[in-house]
Design a protein around this motif. Structure first.
Motif, PDB file in Angstrom:
ATOM      1  N   ILE A   8       0.868  -1.191   0.000  1.00  0.00           N
ATOM      2  CA  ILE A   8       0.000   0.000   0.000  1.00  0.00           C
ATOM      3  C   ILE A   8       0.899   1.234   0.000  1.00  0.00           C
ATOM      4  N   PRO A   9       1.075   1.877  -1.151  1.00  0.00           N
ATOM      5  CA  PRO A   9       1.920   3.088  -1.192  1.00  0.00           C
ATOM      6  C   PRO A   9       1.157   4.269  -0.586  1.00  0.00           C
ATOM      7  N   ALA A  10       1.715   4.842   0.453  1.00  0.00           N
ATOM      8  CA  ALA A  10       1.016   5.936   1.149  1.00  0.00           C
ATOM      9  C   ALA A  10       1.998   7.023   1.553  1.00  0.00           C
ATOM     10  N   ALA A  11       2.984   7.270   0.696  1.00  0.00           N
ATOM     11  CA  ALA A  11       4.016   8.254   1.052  1.00  0.00           C
ATOM     12  C   ALA A  11       3.844   9.578   0.316  1.00  0.00           C
ATOM     13  N   GLY A  12       2.754   9.704  -0.460  1.00  0.00           N
ATOM     14  CA  GLY A  12       2.549  10.929  -1.247  1.00  0.00           C
ATOM     15  C   GLY A  12       2.235  12.122  -0.356  1.00  0.00           C
ATOM     16  N   TRP A  13       2.265  13.296  -0.953  1.00  0.00           N
ATOM     17  CA  TRP A  13       2.086  14.538  -0.194  1.00  0.00           C
ATOM     18  C   TRP A  13       0.629  14.861   0.115  1.00  0.00           C
ATOM     19  N   GLY A  14      -0.270  14.387  -0.721  1.00  0.00           N
ATOM     20  CA  GLY A  14      -1.685  14.677  -0.465  1.00  0.00           C
ATOM     21  C   GLY A  14      -2.047  16.127  -0.664  1.00  0.00           C
ATOM     22  N   THR A  15      -1.503  16.764  -1.711  1.00  0.00           N
ATOM     23  CA  THR A  15      -1.735  18.204  -1.899  1.00  0.00           C
ATOM     24  C   THR A  15      -3.199  18.524  -2.212  1.00  0.00           C
ATOM     25  N   ARG A  16      -3.911  17.557  -2.817  1.00  0.00           N
ATOM     26  CA  ARG A  16      -5.322  17.822  -3.131  1.00  0.00           C
ATOM     27  C   ARG A  16      -6.168  17.892  -1.865  1.00  0.00           C
ATOM     28  N   MET A  17      -5.642  17.370  -0.790  1.00  0.00           N
ATOM     29  CA  MET A  17      -6.419  17.298   0.444  1.00  0.00           C
ATOM     30  C   MET A  17      -6.064  18.405   1.436  1.00  0.00           C
ATOM     31  N   PRO A  25      -1.808  12.730   8.153  1.00  0.00           N
ATOM     32  CA  PRO A  25      -1.760  12.027   6.872  1.00  0.00           C
ATOM     33  C   PRO A  25      -3.175  11.845   6.326  1.00  0.00           C
ATOM     34  N   LYS A  26      -3.344  12.090   5.027  1.00  0.00           N
ATOM     35  CA  LYS A  26      -4.712  12.030   4.481  1.00  0.00           C
ATOM     36  C   LYS A  26      -5.325  10.642   4.665  1.00  0.00           C
ATOM     37  N   GLU A  27      -4.474   9.616   4.744  1.00  0.00           N
ATOM     38  CA  GLU A  27      -4.981   8.241   4.902  1.00  0.00           C
ATOM     39  C   GLU A  27      -5.595   8.019   6.280  1.00  0.00           C
ATOM     40  N   ARG A 102       9.852   2.867   4.720  1.00  0.00           N
ATOM     41  CA  ARG A 102       9.854   4.317   4.467  1.00  0.00           C
ATOM     42  C   ARG A 102      10.371   4.601   3.062  1.00  0.00           C
ATOM     43  N   GLN A 103       9.679   5.467   2.363  1.00  0.00           N
ATOM     44  CA  GLN A 103      10.154   5.820   1.012  1.00  0.00           C
ATOM     45  C   GLN A 103      11.271   6.862   1.060  1.00  0.00           C
ATOM     46  N   GLY A 104      11.298   7.658   2.127  1.00  0.00           N
ATOM     47  CA  GLY A 104      12.385   8.637   2.256  1.00  0.00           C
ATOM     48  C   GLY A 104      12.170   9.840   1.367  1.00  0.00           C
ATOM     49  N   ASP A 105      12.337   9.649   0.091  1.00  0.00           N
ATOM     50  CA  ASP A 105      12.154  10.741  -0.855  1.00  0.00           C
ATOM     51  C   ASP A 105      11.018  10.328  -1.790  1.00  0.00           C
ATOM     52  N   ALA A 106       9.938  11.115  -1.831  1.00  0.00           N
ATOM     53  CA  ALA A 106       8.780  10.732  -2.652  1.00  0.00           C
ATOM     54  C   ALA A 106       9.100  10.921  -4.130  1.00  0.00           C
ATOM     55  N   ARG A 107       9.668   9.863  -4.745  1.00  0.00           N
ATOM     56  CA  ARG A 107      10.106   9.963  -6.145  1.00  0.00           C
ATOM     57  C   ARG A 107       9.119   9.329  -7.114  1.00  0.00           C
ATOM     58  N   GLY A 108       7.873   9.246  -6.686  1.00  0.00           N
ATOM     59  CA  GLY A 108       6.841   8.752  -7.584  1.00  0.00           C
ATOM     60  C   GLY A 108       6.285   7.401  -7.161  1.00  0.00           C
ATOM     61  N   LEU A 109       5.114   7.071  -7.738  1.00  0.00           N
ATOM     62  CA  LEU A 109       4.418   5.845  -7.370  1.00  0.00           C
ATOM     63  C   LEU A 109       5.250   4.598  -7.704  1.00  0.00           C
ATOM     64  N   GLY A 110       5.911   4.622  -8.871  1.00  0.00           N
ATOM     65  CA  GLY A 110       6.738   3.469  -9.255  1.00  0.00           C
ATOM     66  C   GLY A 110       7.826   3.229  -8.224  1.00  0.00           C
ATOM     67  N   HIS A 111       8.446   4.310  -7.764  1.00  0.00           N
ATOM     68  CA  HIS A 111       9.503   4.214  -6.754  1.00  0.00           C
ATOM     69  C   HIS A 111       8.937   3.697  -5.428  1.00  0.00           C
ATOM     70  N   ALA A 112       7.723   4.138  -5.078  1.00  0.00           N
ATOM     71  CA  ALA A 112       7.094   3.669  -3.831  1.00  0.00           C
ATOM     72  C   ALA A 112       6.850   2.160  -3.901  1.00  0.00           C
ATOM     73  N   VAL A 113       6.360   1.685  -5.045  1.00  0.00           N
ATOM     74  CA  VAL A 113       6.119   0.242  -5.201  1.00  0.00           C
ATOM     75  C   VAL A 113       7.443  -0.521  -5.104  1.00  0.00           C
TER      76      VAL A 113
HETATM   77  P1  UTP Z   1      -0.718  10.675  -6.104  1.00  0.00           P
HETATM   78  O1  UTP Z   1       0.391  11.460  -6.689  1.00  0.00           O
HETATM   79  O2  UTP Z   1      -2.000  10.594  -6.819  1.00  0.00           O
HETATM   80  O3  UTP Z   1      -1.083  11.149  -4.634  1.00  0.00           O
HETATM   81  O4  UTP Z   1      -0.185   9.218  -5.798  1.00  0.00           O
HETATM   82  P2  UTP Z   1      -0.454  12.172  -3.629  1.00  0.00           P
HETATM   83  O5  UTP Z   1       0.861  12.677  -4.032  1.00  0.00           O
HETATM   84  O6  UTP Z   1      -0.530  11.529  -2.290  1.00  0.00           O
HETATM   85  O7  UTP Z   1      -1.608  13.247  -3.621  1.00  0.00           O
HETATM   86  P3  UTP Z   1      -1.859  14.642  -4.347  1.00  0.00           P
HETATM   87  O8  UTP Z   1      -2.099  14.330  -5.796  1.00  0.00           O
HETATM   88  O9  UTP Z   1      -0.663  15.493  -4.044  1.00  0.00           O
HETATM   89  O10 UTP Z   1      -3.084  15.142  -3.648  1.00  0.00           O
HETATM   90  C1  UTP Z   1      -0.991   8.035  -5.826  1.00  0.00           C
HETATM   91  C2  UTP Z   1      -0.612   7.141  -4.653  1.00  0.00           C
HETATM   92  O11 UTP Z   1       0.789   6.881  -4.655  1.00  0.00           O
HETATM   93  C3  UTP Z   1       1.372   7.233  -3.426  1.00  0.00           C
HETATM   94  C4  UTP Z   1       0.427   8.236  -2.788  1.00  0.00           C
HETATM   95  O12 UTP Z   1       0.547   8.191  -1.372  1.00  0.00           O
HETATM   96  C5  UTP Z   1      -0.924   7.745  -3.287  1.00  0.00           C
HETATM   97  O13 UTP Z   1      -1.406   6.693  -2.465  1.00  0.00           O
HETATM   98  N1  UTP Z   1       2.717   7.805  -3.689  1.00  0.00           N
HETATM   99  C6  UTP Z   1       2.899   8.727  -4.664  1.00  0.00           C
HETATM  100  C7  UTP Z   1       3.784   7.384  -2.923  1.00  0.00           C
HETATM  101  O14 UTP Z   1       3.629   6.532  -2.010  1.00  0.00           O
HETATM  102  N2  UTP Z   1       5.015   7.911  -3.180  1.00  0.00           N
HETATM  103  C8  UTP Z   1       5.232   8.826  -4.165  1.00  0.00           C
HETATM  104  O15 UTP Z   1       6.390   9.239  -4.355  1.00  0.00           O
HETATM  105  C9  UTP Z   1       4.153   9.244  -4.923  1.00  0.00           C
END
Ligand code: UTP
Length: 286
Positions: A8-17, A25-27, A102-113
Motif C-alpha cells: 500500500i503506497p502511502a508516502a505521497g504529499w496529499g496536496t489535493r487534500m 496524513p490524508k490516509e 519508508r520511502q524517504g524521498d517521494a520519487r513517484g508511485l513506481g519508486h514507492a512500489v
Molecule cells: P498521487 O500522486 O496521486 O497522490 O499518488 P499524492 O501525491 O498523495 O496526492 P496529491 O495528488 O498530491 O493530492 C498516488 C498514490 O501513490 C502514493 C500516494 O501516497 C498515493 O497513495 N505515492 C505517490 C507514494 O507513495 N510515493 C510517491 O512518491 C508518490
C-alpha cells in the motif's frame, strides 16, 4: 501459490487534500467511523491478503500506529468495561502481518512500489492505492485476484469507465475485450481526450508479477521527474501480458475532499446502525 502480500503506497504529499492533510496524513482522515486506510486494509484482508507492506514517509508513523496494539489505552478501556473497543484494537492489529517501509524521498508511485519490494517475495504481489476506496459487498481486490488465478503469469489492473473529458486525470488503457476482461496493449498517462485509447482508466488496484520490480529498478525517470508505475505496466503488457477488469464494488476518490465526504456518507448508510442511517437520511433531506 495465490496472492497473499499487498503493498500500500502511502508516502505521497496529499496536496489535493490540503489543508486537512497539513499535519494529519490524508490516509488517517475518517470515512464514517474509521480512517480511510482501514477500509482499504479491510478490502485487502477480505480478499485473502495476509501480509501488508505500508510504504510511508516522514510524519506518517500514525499509519502504522493505527494497526498496532495500545496497552495503555487497552487498560483504560478495560477499567471502563469497554471490552468491545479492546476487541476491535486486537482484531485490527492481528488481522494481517504489517510491515512499514519508508520511502524517504517521494520519487513517484513506481519508486514507492519498488520500496515495497523488500517485503514481497512471492511471484505476484497486490498493490492498493489508498486514494481509491472501493466500497461494497465484493472486495475489489478479490475480483482482480480471481482473474489473476486464471492467468497467473500476467498482470491485472482495476479499470473504471470515465467520461471522455476526464482522461486528463487518469492513466488510460487500450486493448480488446475478451469475455469479462480487457487484454491491454497500451497504457498512457493522463492523455488529452483525443489521444485516449478508450474510455477505461486505471484505478488503484493491481496484481503484479514480480518482474515489475526489475522493470522499475532499471527504469529512467518519466513524467514530472518521477519513476512512473505506468511505464513499468507498459513493460509488463509488452512482455508478460496485462489484463484489466472492472471491479463490482463502487469506487470513490478518497484523495480529494468531496470524494472523501461522499464515501463517508456511503459508509454511514451501509454500515451505520439503524439510528445512524435514519439520521443521515434525515439530515440530507432537510
Ligand atoms: P498521487 O500522486 O496521486 O497522490 O499518488 P499524492 O501525491 O498523495 O496526492 P496529491 O495528488 O498530491 O493530492 C498516488 C498514490 O501513490 C502514493 C500516494 O501516497 C498515493 O497513495 N505515492 C505517490 C507514494 O507513495 N510515493 C510517491 O512518491 C508518490
Amino acid at each position: 501459490m495465490t496472492v497473499t502480500t499487498a503493498i500500500i503506497p502511502a508516502a505521497g504529499w496529499g496536496t489535493r487534500m490540503l489543508p486537512a492533510s497539513f499535519s494529519v496524513p490524508k490516509e488517517l482522515l475518517p470515512v464514517f467511523d474509521r480512517p480511510s486506510i482501514e477500509w482499504v486494509v479491510k478490502e485487502a484482508i477480505d480478499a485473502g491478503i495476509e501480509r501488508i507492506i505500508l510504504v510511508s514517509g516522514r510524519g506518517k508513523s500514525g499509519l502504522m500506529d493505527h494497526f498496532d496494539r495500545h496497552p495503555h489505552l487497552e487498560s483504560i478501556l478495560k477499567k471502563g468495561g469497554k471490552e468491545a473497543s479492546i476487541d476491535a484494537i486486537v482484531k485490527r492489529a492481528q488481522a494481517a502481518q504489517f510491515i512499514e517501509v519508508r520511502q524517504g524521498d517521494a520519487r513517484g508511485l513506481g519508486h514507492a512500489v519498488l520500496c515495497g519490494a523488500i517485503g514481497a517475495s512471492d511471484d505476484r504481489v497486490a498493490v492498493l492505492l489508498p486514494d481509491d476506496l472501493y466500497l461494497g459487498q465484493h472486495p475489489a481486490l478479490g475480483d482482480l485476484i480471481a482473474l489473476s488465478e486464471r492467468y497467473p503469469d500476467q498482470g491485472v489492473i482495476g479499470l473504471l469507465e470515465v467520461p471522455p473529458d476526464q482522461s486528463r486525470k487518469y492513466g488510460m488503457v487500450g486493448g480488446s475485450w475478451q469475455e469479462d476482461h480487457m487484454v491491454i496493449d497500451r497504457l498512457i498517462e493522463k492523455p488529452e481526450p483525443a489521444d485516449a485509447p478508450s474510455h477505461f482508466a486505471i484505478t488503484g488496484r493491481y496484481i503484479l508479477p514480480s518482474q515489475v520490480f526489475d522493470l522499475l529498478r532499471h527504469q529512467d525517470t518519466g513524467a514530472l521527474g518521477e519513476i512512473q508505475l505506468t511505464d513499468a505496466l507498459q513493460g509488463l503488457a509488452d512482455n508478460q501480458g496485462m489484463l484489466g477488469v472492472i471491479p463490482r464494488a463502487k469506487r470513490f476518490d478518497a484523495g480529494d475532499p468531496e470524494g472523501l465526504l461522499i464515501a463517508g456518507l456511503r459508509c454511514a448508510l451501509d454500515h451505520g446502525s439503524k439510528d445512524v442511517r435514519a439520521r443521515v437520511r434525515h439530515e440530507l433531506e432537510r
